[in-house]
Motif scaffolding. Structure first.
Motif, PDB file in Angstrom:
ATOM      1  N   GLU A  36       0.851  -1.179   0.000  1.00  0.00           N
ATOM      2  CA  GLU A  36       0.000   0.000   0.000  1.00  0.00           C
ATOM      3  C   GLU A  36       0.889   1.232   0.000  1.00  0.00           C
ATOM      4  N   LEU A  37       0.343   2.339  -0.443  1.00  0.00           N
ATOM      5  CA  LEU A  37       1.132   3.537  -0.707  1.00  0.00           C
ATOM      6  C   LEU A  37       1.947   4.032   0.491  1.00  0.00           C
ATOM      7  N   PRO A  38       1.462   3.944   1.733  1.00  0.00           N
ATOM      8  CA  PRO A  38       2.289   4.415   2.848  1.00  0.00           C
ATOM      9  C   PRO A  38       3.614   3.675   3.005  1.00  0.00           C
ATOM     10  N   GLN A  39       3.777   2.521   2.355  1.00  0.00           N
ATOM     11  CA  GLN A  39       5.058   1.815   2.431  1.00  0.00           C
ATOM     12  C   GLN A  39       6.157   2.546   1.660  1.00  0.00           C
ATOM     13  N   LEU A  40       5.771   3.457   0.745  1.00  0.00           N
ATOM     14  CA  LEU A  40       6.768   4.167  -0.050  1.00  0.00           C
ATOM     15  C   LEU A  40       7.499   5.196   0.820  1.00  0.00           C
ATOM     16  N   PRO A  41       8.816   5.171   0.827  1.00  0.00           N
ATOM     17  CA  PRO A  41       9.540   6.188   1.598  1.00  0.00           C
ATOM     18  C   PRO A  41       9.486   7.564   0.947  1.00  0.00           C
ATOM     19  N   ARG A  42       9.231   7.613  -0.354  1.00  0.00           N
ATOM     20  CA  ARG A  42       9.191   8.880  -1.083  1.00  0.00           C
ATOM     21  C   ARG A  42       8.438   8.663  -2.389  1.00  0.00           C
ATOM     22  N   PRO A  43       7.935   9.728  -3.001  1.00  0.00           N
ATOM     23  CA  PRO A  43       7.266   9.580  -4.302  1.00  0.00           C
ATOM     24  C   PRO A  43       8.245   9.071  -5.359  1.00  0.00           C
ATOM     25  N   LEU A  44       7.730   8.321  -6.319  1.00  0.00           N
ATOM     26  CA  LEU A  44       8.560   7.734  -7.370  1.00  0.00           C
ATOM     27  C   LEU A  44       8.219   8.360  -8.719  1.00  0.00           C
ATOM     28  N   ASP A  45       9.241   8.441  -9.571  1.00  0.00           N
ATOM     29  CA  ASP A  45       9.029   8.900 -10.938  1.00  0.00           C
ATOM     30  C   ASP A  45       8.373   7.799 -11.764  1.00  0.00           C
ATOM     31  N   ASP A  46       7.667   8.199 -12.800  1.00  0.00           N
ATOM     32  CA  ASP A  46       7.051   7.267 -13.754  1.00  0.00           C
ATOM     33  C   ASP A  46       6.191   6.216 -13.059  1.00  0.00           C
ATOM     34  N   PRO A  47       5.215   6.594 -12.231  1.00  0.00           N
ATOM     35  CA  PRO A  47       4.387   5.585 -11.554  1.00  0.00           C
ATOM     36  C   PRO A  47       3.561   4.744 -12.516  1.00  0.00           C
ATOM     37  N   ALA A 105      10.569 -22.636  -0.435  1.00  0.00           N
ATOM     38  CA  ALA A 105      10.262 -21.491  -1.294  1.00  0.00           C
ATOM     39  C   ALA A 105       9.701 -21.994  -2.618  1.00  0.00           C
ATOM     40  N   ILE A 106       8.626 -21.392  -3.064  1.00  0.00           N
ATOM     41  CA  ILE A 106       7.914 -21.829  -4.271  1.00  0.00           C
ATOM     42  C   ILE A 106       8.257 -20.887  -5.417  1.00  0.00           C
ATOM     43  N   PRO A 107       8.822 -21.393  -6.518  1.00  0.00           N
ATOM     44  CA  PRO A 107       9.056 -20.524  -7.681  1.00  0.00           C
ATOM     45  C   PRO A 107       7.731 -20.081  -8.279  1.00  0.00           C
ATOM     46  N   THR A 108       7.585 -18.793  -8.500  1.00  0.00           N
ATOM     47  CA  THR A 108       6.311 -18.248  -8.961  1.00  0.00           C
ATOM     48  C   THR A 108       6.192 -18.178 -10.477  1.00  0.00           C
ATOM     49  N   GLY A 109       7.330 -18.241 -11.172  1.00  0.00           N
ATOM     50  CA  GLY A 109       7.292 -18.017 -12.611  1.00  0.00           C
ATOM     51  C   GLY A 109       7.245 -16.555 -12.984  1.00  0.00           C
ATOM     52  N   ASP A 110       7.307 -15.679 -11.969  1.00  0.00           N
ATOM     53  CA  ASP A 110       7.294 -14.234 -12.195  1.00  0.00           C
ATOM     54  C   ASP A 110       8.671 -13.647 -11.928  1.00  0.00           C
ATOM     55  N   LEU A 111       9.002 -12.613 -12.663  1.00  0.00           N
ATOM     56  CA  LEU A 111      10.262 -11.915 -12.480  1.00  0.00           C
ATOM     57  C   LEU A 111      10.069 -10.755 -11.514  1.00  0.00           C
ATOM     58  N   GLY A 112      11.123 -10.436 -10.769  1.00  0.00           N
ATOM     59  CA  GLY A 112      11.003  -9.356  -9.805  1.00  0.00           C
ATOM     60  C   GLY A 112      12.339  -8.776  -9.430  1.00  0.00           C
ATOM     61  N   LEU A 113      12.267  -7.708  -8.657  1.00  0.00           N
ATOM     62  CA  LEU A 113      13.461  -7.008  -8.202  1.00  0.00           C
ATOM     63  C   LEU A 113      13.226  -6.540  -6.783  1.00  0.00           C
ATOM     64  N   LEU A 114      14.161  -6.858  -5.885  1.00  0.00           N
ATOM     65  CA  LEU A 114      14.122  -6.315  -4.537  1.00  0.00           C
ATOM     66  C   LEU A 114      14.843  -4.978  -4.545  1.00  0.00           C
ATOM     67  N   ARG A 115      14.090  -3.920  -4.389  1.00  0.00           N
ATOM     68  CA  ARG A 115      14.617  -2.572  -4.511  1.00  0.00           C
ATOM     69  C   ARG A 115      15.415  -2.173  -3.274  1.00  0.00           C
ATOM     70  N   GLU A 116      16.146  -1.078  -3.406  1.00  0.00           N
ATOM     71  CA  GLU A 116      16.939  -0.588  -2.285  1.00  0.00           C
ATOM     72  C   GLU A 116      16.065  -0.121  -1.127  1.00  0.00           C
ATOM     73  N   ASP A 117      14.817   0.279  -1.418  1.00  0.00           N
ATOM     74  CA  ASP A 117      13.932   0.716  -0.348  1.00  0.00           C
ATOM     75  C   ASP A 117      13.249  -0.457   0.355  1.00  0.00           C
ATOM     76  N   GLY A 118      13.632  -1.711  -0.018  1.00  0.00           N
ATOM     77  CA  GLY A 118      13.095  -2.893   0.633  1.00  0.00           C
ATOM     78  C   GLY A 118      11.817  -3.428   0.040  1.00  0.00           C
ATOM     79  N   LEU A 119      11.307  -2.806  -1.012  1.00  0.00           N
ATOM     80  CA  LEU A 119      10.057  -3.233  -1.630  1.00  0.00           C
ATOM     81  C   LEU A 119      10.325  -4.131  -2.820  1.00  0.00           C
ATOM     82  N   LEU A 120       9.438  -5.098  -3.010  1.00  0.00           N
ATOM     83  CA  LEU A 120       9.520  -6.002  -4.154  1.00  0.00           C
ATOM     84  C   LEU A 120       8.815  -5.365  -5.339  1.00  0.00           C
TER      85      LEU A 120
END
Length: 676
Positions: free
Chosen positions: A332-343, A375-390
């Motif tokens: 949810e949006l309050p998890q963002l530490p700051r606004p992001l470009d190109d939402p 751990a279950i492979p989801t078949g989805d690609l992702g990135l763990l960002r520096e702000d801790g969000l997937l």
């Protein structure tokens, strides 16, 4: 990189099951509503009693411990009764799609249940020829609910029924859930996992007995097949459609009339339901939580949904698998530490649910279900960002291979395309060309719900899209054509359905276009609709007549034929009429001819040049002839100006038109060499 989430609630009640949680609420609050479905509404006491009776019928049929019970009916109140009855009888339940019989038959074949619970209306449609044992629903106690009214303040609790079966071990299967794959695959979910998923969801959603839940997904989808526990294991009420699956207008009415507080839906339905409201904070004042799942939810859409709900309401982007009972991560949006470009190009999956874990290995997201496990492979690609969000990064199953063996992930291309103004959703898919190897095609649709600044017919064409993607996407990964749709096709889970996308229509075989700007239901993109021939002729004639009237106003005396003998005077008059008619047609062609020329599939630049050339060839004769007649034969400056203003451009226009006519039509899957 990994994420994990702990919860202080885990470990407190590990011996019970979701059934025991429901039965506890039935004993404590028998008069509170459990199911709200018009005349079929049931209190906790009534629901428990009906499930007991059906469970006895299941045991009488010979259901073995852990036996698989399939449930298929469009009457969702009866369906919930059947789920609870299967658990009370010590069995495992699986929900099949009764609304789409072919899908339901495939699900029955994949699951191989011991018995099928269904209504007579669905029995023949779900028969897959396996000789499956069937128990009809609705053969007794149909009128137990009576007319719906307010629960009694101090209801008399019924005597507790004797246990139908001993409490199952946490590791024994409680349900089979179907994955979202094209071919149904049944995934076993244990009693322990189903309860752990409920506890985890209840903690994040802060569920209370006062909540009223509405789930828009099909009953065979994990969001419902496992999500019903959110209401009935927390003392809340589950709001159901009366006879058929939810329709948008029915959802709107139910949310307002039944004061729904927790709405579970997919991104497209959420946007359709909420967008178009009068202003911020005006949508569904009773809602305190909107849980969006089933497909990617872009950050800009999530922010738009948040604004439309009342202050304090929450919008959660929920990501999970059938193997984890529908949960995994939430954002949810309050998890963002700051606004992001190109939402509009980002979809954030956030952090794990309590008791869950997330890791990204070789670019692929892996989920650890609540309560632990592999751990279950989801078949989805992702990135763990520096702000801790997937961050969501696409799906391995969507990856396509282009000629030469090049592998392309469509998601980054789709996200870049979605940054174009007026595009709400997009799918990039590989399509085999009739005249060559497979090429990338972009399917675009305007934003869901509300009004768009650009209707579907005016979404960008391939040239505009290529310009937008320049510098953002490698040239070889840029789509070769665009197909504009009113909306992208979706399955029962709300996920974009790539298998249901239409094939591109080649210009030579394209059917007649409708006024809405598409070929039938779907169509390849064009710059606009061409003028019909009748309109072109009529409008050109009117404009030609106006030009004839205005001739002497602009060039007094240019049509004076005094002293010219017959038949030459008559021939010159006819010439004037033809010049004026050509001018009128030129005006019409200038404003309406380019669309028809674009449909020939030639290059953008050569088409634009030919369009101007043809317009000029038609427009130029009227002013040129009148100016010549007024020019003195010895006025050399004017003679030279006229020649270079009209004769030379007319010759150039003729050459351009000739080049256009002999140019090879472009393959709609290929770039035009002229445009490089």
């Amino acid at each position: 990189m990994t994420q994990g989430s702990e919860s202080v609630r885990f470990g407190k009640r590990t011996a019970d099951t979701v059934l025991q949680r429901f039965e506890q609420w039935a004993r404590d609050t028998p008069g509170a509503y459990a199911l709200i479905a018009g005349p079929e509404s049931l209190t906790y006491g009534q629901l428990d009693e009906r499930a007991d009776r059906l469970a006895h019928r299941l045991l009488a049929s010979g259901l073995p411990p852990g036996g698989l019970v399939a449930v298929g009916t469009a009457r969702q109140a009866e369906l919930v009764v059947a789920l609870l009855a299967a658990l009370k009888a010590g069995g495992t339940y699986v929900v099949v799609d009764a609304e789409t019989p072919l899908t339901g038959q495939r699900q029955l074949t994949a699951a191989e249940p011991f018995v099928l619970l269904t209504h007579l209306a669905h029995r023949a449609a779900l028969d897959n020829g396996s000789g499956l044992k069937v128990i009809r629903l609705g053969t007794e106690a149909d009128g137990i609910a009576g007319q719906r009214g307010e629960p009694a303040e101090h209801p008399e609790a019924p005597a507790p029924a004797p246990a139908l079966s001993p409490a199952p071990a946490p590791g024994r299967s409680a349900a089979l859930l179907f994955t979202g794959a094209a071919e149904p695959r049944a995934v076993p979910v244990s009693h322990g996992l189903l309860l752990a998923a409920h506890d985890s969801w209840a903690e994040v959603a802060r569920l209370t007995p006062a909540d009223r839940h509405l789930i828009t997904a099909g009953t065979d989808v994990t969001a419902f097949a496992a999500g019903w526990t959110g209401a009935l294991c927390s003392g809340g009420a589950l709001v159901l459609p009366r006879r058929s699956p939810w329709k948008p207008e029915d959802i709107r009415a139910a949310v307002e009339d039944e004061h729904v507080t927790v709405l579970h839906t997919d991104p497209a339905t959420a946007l359709e339901l909420l967008k178009g409201e009068e202003g911020p904070g005006t949508a569904y004042r009773s809602l305190r939580l909107l849980a969006v799942t089933g497909d990617r939810l872009y950050l800009d859409d999530q922010a738009a949904l948040q604004v439309l709900l009342r202050p304090g309401a929450r919008v959660l982007n929920v990501y999970g698998l059938a193997e984890s009972a529908g949960i995994g991560t939430w954002f949810e949006l309050p998890q963002l530490p700051r606004p992001l470009d190109d939402p509009e190009e980002l979809s954030l999956l956030g952090t794990p649910f309590p008791g869950c874990g997330v890791e990204v290995r070789d670019g692929q997201i892996r989920l650890t279900p609540p309560g632990g496990g592999d751990a279950i492979p989801t078949g989805d690609l992702g990135l763990l960002r520096e702000d801790g969000l997937l961050e969501f990064g696409g799906r391995l199953g969507d990856r396509v291979t282009l000629p030469g063996g090049r592998s392309v992930d469509p998601y980054p291309i789709e996200s870049a395309i979605r940054g174009h103004e007026g595009i709400g959703s997009v799918i990039v898919n590989a399509v085999d060309s009739a005249r060559g190897p497979r090429r990338l095609v972009a399917y675009v649709a305007p934003p869901v719900g509300g009004s768009s600044s650009r209707p579907a017919a005016l979404l960008p064409d391939i040239e505009e899209l290529r310009e937008h993607l320049s510098g953002k996407v490698p040239r070889e990964e840029t789509p070769r054509t665009v197909i504009r749709l009113r909306a992208l096709p979706r399955n029962r889970a709300g996920r974009e359905d790539r298998a249901a996308l239409p094939l591109p229509v080649l210009p030579a075989t394209a059917p007649k276009r409708s006024a809405g700007g598409s070929s039938g239901k779907y169509g390849a993109a064009t710059a606009g609709e061409p003028f019909p021939a009748s309109c072109a002729g009529g409008c050109g004639g009117v404009l030609g007549f106006v030009a004839f009237i205005l001739t002497n106003l602009f060039w007094p005396g240019s049509t004076d034929l005094t002293g010219v003998p017959q038949p030459w005077a008559f021939l010159f008059t006819v010439l004037y009429l033809f010049e004026c008619a050509a001018f009128g047609l030129g005006v019409v062609f200038l404003f309406g001819g380019r669309a028809r020329m674009r449909s020939r599939g030639r290059g953008r630049r050569i088409t634009a040049a030919a369009h101007v050339a043809v317009s000029y060839l038609l427009l130029a004769w009227w002013p040129q002839d009148n100016l010549y007649r007024l020019a003195a034969k010895q006025d050399w400056p004017r003679q030279a100006a006229l020649v270079y203003s009209f004769n030379i451009p007319l010759m150039i226009a003729g050459v351009v038109v000739a080049a256009y006519l002999v140019a090879k039509p472009a393959d709609p899957f290929d770039f035009d060499e002229d445009d490089d």
